[in-house]
Write an enzyme that holds these catalytic residues in place. Structure first.
Site, short mmCIF file in Angstrom:
data_model
loop_
_atom_site.label_atom_id
_atom_site.label_comp_id
_atom_site.label_asym_id
_atom_site.label_seq_id
_atom_site.Cartn_x
_atom_site.Cartn_y
_atom_site.Cartn_z
N ILE A 14 0.83 -1.22 0.00
CA ILE A 14 0.00 0.00 0.00
C ILE A 14 0.86 1.27 0.00
CG2 ILE A 14 -0.37 0.25 2.51
CD1 ILE A 14 -2.94 0.71 -0.36
N SER A 36 12.13 1.36 6.63
CA SER A 36 11.76 0.05 6.11
C SER A 36 12.92 -0.90 6.31
CB SER A 36 11.43 0.16 4.62
OG SER A 36 11.52 -1.11 4.01
N ARG A 37 12.58 -2.14 6.65
CA ARG A 37 13.65 -3.10 6.85
C ARG A 37 14.26 -3.53 5.53
NH1 ARG A 37 9.90 -7.31 9.62
NH2 ARG A 37 8.95 -6.79 7.64
N LYS A 90 -5.50 1.52 7.92
CA LYS A 90 -6.56 0.72 8.52
C LYS A 90 -6.13 -0.74 8.56
CE LYS A 90 -8.11 -1.80 5.92
NZ LYS A 90 -7.69 -2.88 4.95
N ASP A 168 -9.90 -7.91 6.67
CA ASP A 168 -8.97 -6.84 6.25
C ASP A 168 -9.60 -6.01 5.13
OD1 ASP A 168 -6.13 -5.59 6.19
OD2 ASP A 168 -6.52 -6.18 4.13
P1 NAP Z 1 2.46 -5.51 3.03
O1 NAP Z 1 2.59 -5.44 1.54
O2 NAP Z 1 2.70 -6.78 3.73
O3 NAP Z 1 3.42 -4.38 3.61
C1 NAP Z 1 3.55 -4.11 4.97
C2 NAP Z 1 4.96 -3.65 5.25
O4 NAP Z 1 5.11 -3.47 6.66
C3 NAP Z 1 6.02 -4.69 4.87
O5 NAP Z 1 6.45 -4.50 3.56
C4 NAP Z 1 7.11 -4.40 5.86
O6 NAP Z 1 7.85 -3.32 5.34
C5 NAP Z 1 6.42 -3.86 7.07
N1 NAP Z 1 6.33 -4.92 8.09
C6 NAP Z 1 5.75 -6.12 8.00
N2 NAP Z 1 5.90 -6.81 9.14
C7 NAP Z 1 6.58 -6.00 9.97
C8 NAP Z 1 7.07 -6.14 11.29
N3 NAP Z 1 6.84 -7.26 11.98
N4 NAP Z 1 7.73 -5.12 11.83
C9 NAP Z 1 7.97 -3.99 11.15
N5 NAP Z 1 7.54 -3.81 9.87
C10 NAP Z 1 6.85 -4.80 9.30
O7 NAP Z 1 1.03 -5.01 3.48
P2 NAP Z 1 0.14 -3.86 2.84
O8 NAP Z 1 -0.83 -4.44 1.88
O9 NAP Z 1 0.98 -2.75 2.38
O10 NAP Z 1 -0.74 -3.49 4.11
C11 NAP Z 1 -0.25 -2.71 5.18
C12 NAP Z 1 -1.45 -2.10 5.87
O11 NAP Z 1 -2.15 -1.28 4.94
C13 NAP Z 1 -2.46 -3.16 6.36
O12 NAP Z 1 -2.99 -2.79 7.59
C14 NAP Z 1 -3.53 -3.14 5.30
O13 NAP Z 1 -4.81 -3.46 5.82
C15 NAP Z 1 -3.51 -1.69 4.86
N6 NAP Z 1 -4.01 -1.52 3.50
C16 NAP Z 1 -3.61 -2.32 2.47
C17 NAP Z 1 -4.18 -2.16 1.21
C18 NAP Z 1 -3.79 -2.99 0.02
O14 NAP Z 1 -4.44 -2.90 -1.02
N7 NAP Z 1 -2.73 -3.78 0.08
C19 NAP Z 1 -5.14 -1.19 1.00
C20 NAP Z 1 -5.47 -0.35 2.04
C21 NAP Z 1 -4.91 -0.54 3.27
P3 NAP Z 1 9.39 -3.29 5.30
O15 NAP Z 1 9.82 -4.58 4.70
O16 NAP Z 1 9.53 -2.13 4.44
O17 NAP Z 1 9.90 -3.07 6.69
#
Ligand code: NAP
Length: 308
Positions: A14, A36-37, A90, A168
């Site tokens: 996101i 970011s890690r 969210k 989610d």
């Molecule tokens: P994602 O692709 O898994 O990305 C989350 C990022 O958070 C990871 O790339 C990682 O970034 C970091 N992370 C993960 N585990 C972690 C940990 N244990 N400690 C510290 N950093 C950690 O997920 P996403 O889809 O972007 O979703 C993230 C949030 O946005 C969720 O709550 C989701 O509901 C919300 N969201 C997502 C979407 C969508 O379409 N995907 C839409 C709206 C809202 P680094 O590797 O960079 O550290």
């Protein structure tokens, strides 16, 4: 207007898909750093953790937490303690209760805590709210069905406790529902399907209502292949209102009344800049409480294991 210097924390799907471009398009907002890690952007200061960012980073006013909900509270706490405004993706956290201390802390520090609901900024949501406000609603049906393999590839956190599984995306529907209906709603029954190898549901059916006994059904499913649906249909005394595409388009009896290009995240950042100017917070936990109630009331079924 002074520029709001923002750091993105957590650079996953996101952050890449929406946050970077939305900040660039928002007057009064600048992307100043990334924590970011694993990821970085050319020409931007980069830190592996939020602690390093806050300790050694360039001057910033705010952080946007794009990490999964399991780690967000600790990050919000660190940022508020360092005097930063905080935007939460969210769902706003891991539990409903963990938000109260953060809200209090933001208030004491005169800093903004913004719990975002991006779907509420979809272009047809406000027209739908206004249209429904002048009608008698007879029933509401939500169909929020998407293919988890397409939309959430590799997101192991979504299946862990607090990752919410199908809620989610489902919570996005509930964030719209609670914006467009005139009265508060509550959950009366829920049916949750858990894959045998996972800690979060892959599908959920909810019954909800309001003080006027409005029947509301919601179907959430992560196993949808083929056409995807993010639709809310309301039967009223003056026709059937359909809000489709996650809030992008609104039609009545098939005639389109509102449809605009998607700009949800620009709306979020405009609001964040406005809030930060006064240090006011915006934390509406209503959609999150409905999900918590669905887990509390939910009848649990075990279904076949989910293997990505
Ligand atoms: P994602 O692709 O898994 O990305 C989350 C990022 O958070 C990871 O790339 C990682 O970034 C970091 N992370 C993960 N585990 C972690 C940990 N244990 N400690 C510290 N950093 C950690 O997920 P996403 O889809 O972007 O979703 C993230 C949030 O946005 C969720 O709550 C989701 O509901 C919300 N969201 C997502 C979407 C969508 O379409 N995907 C839409 C709206 C809202 P680094 O590797 O960079 O550290």
């Amino acid at each position: 207007m002074t520029e709001l210097r923002i750091a993105i924390v957590g650079f996953g799907k996101i952050a890449r898909d929406q946050h970077v471009a939305a900040i660039a398009a928002t007057p009064g907002a600048t992307l100043s750093a990334i924590a970011s890690r694993n990821a970085s952007l050319p020409d931007l200061p980069h830190f592996a953790t939020i602690e390093d960012l806050l300790e050694k980073g360039p001057p910033i006013d705010a952080v946007s937490l794009c990490t999964p909900p399991q780690v967000r509270r600790a990050q919000a706490l660190a940022a508020l303690a360092a005097g930063k405004h905080v935007m939460l993706e969210k769902p706003p956290g891991l539990s409903v209760g963990e938000l109260d201390p953060l809200v209090a802390m933001a208030k004491d520090a005169k800093r903004t805590l913004f719990a975002t609901w991006h779907s509420r900024f979809a272009p047809a949501v406000e027209p739908a709210r206004q249209w429904l406000a002048a009608r008698r609603i007879k029933s509401v049906h939500i169909s929020w069905k998407e293919d988890v393999r397409v939309w959430h590839p590799g997101q192991g956190w979504i299946w862990e406790p607090g990752g919410l599984g199908v809620f989610d995306p489902g919570i996005n529907a509930l964030s719209i529902l609670t914006r467009i209906l005139p009265r508060p709603v509550f959950v009366t029954a829920a049916d949750l399907s858990f894959p045998a190898n996972r800690d979060a549901p892959i599908a959920a059916n909810l019954a909800l209502t309001d003080a006027g006994s409005l029947p509301i059904m919601a179907e959430f499913d992560f196993r949808q292949t083929g056409p995807q649906s993010w639709d809310i249909v309301a039967e009223t005394d003056q026709g059937r209102m359909t809000l489709s595409g996650g809030g992008a388009r609104m039609a009545v009896d098939g005639k389109v009344l509102a449809e605009e290009p998607e700009a949800e995240y620009r709306g979020l950042y405009r609001r964040f800049v406005e809030l930060a100017a006064t240090g006011e917070s915006d934390v509406d936990l209503t959609p999150f409480r409905l999900v918590a109630d669905a887990f509390m009331l939910g009848k649990r079924n075990v279904v076949e294991p989910f293997v990505e």
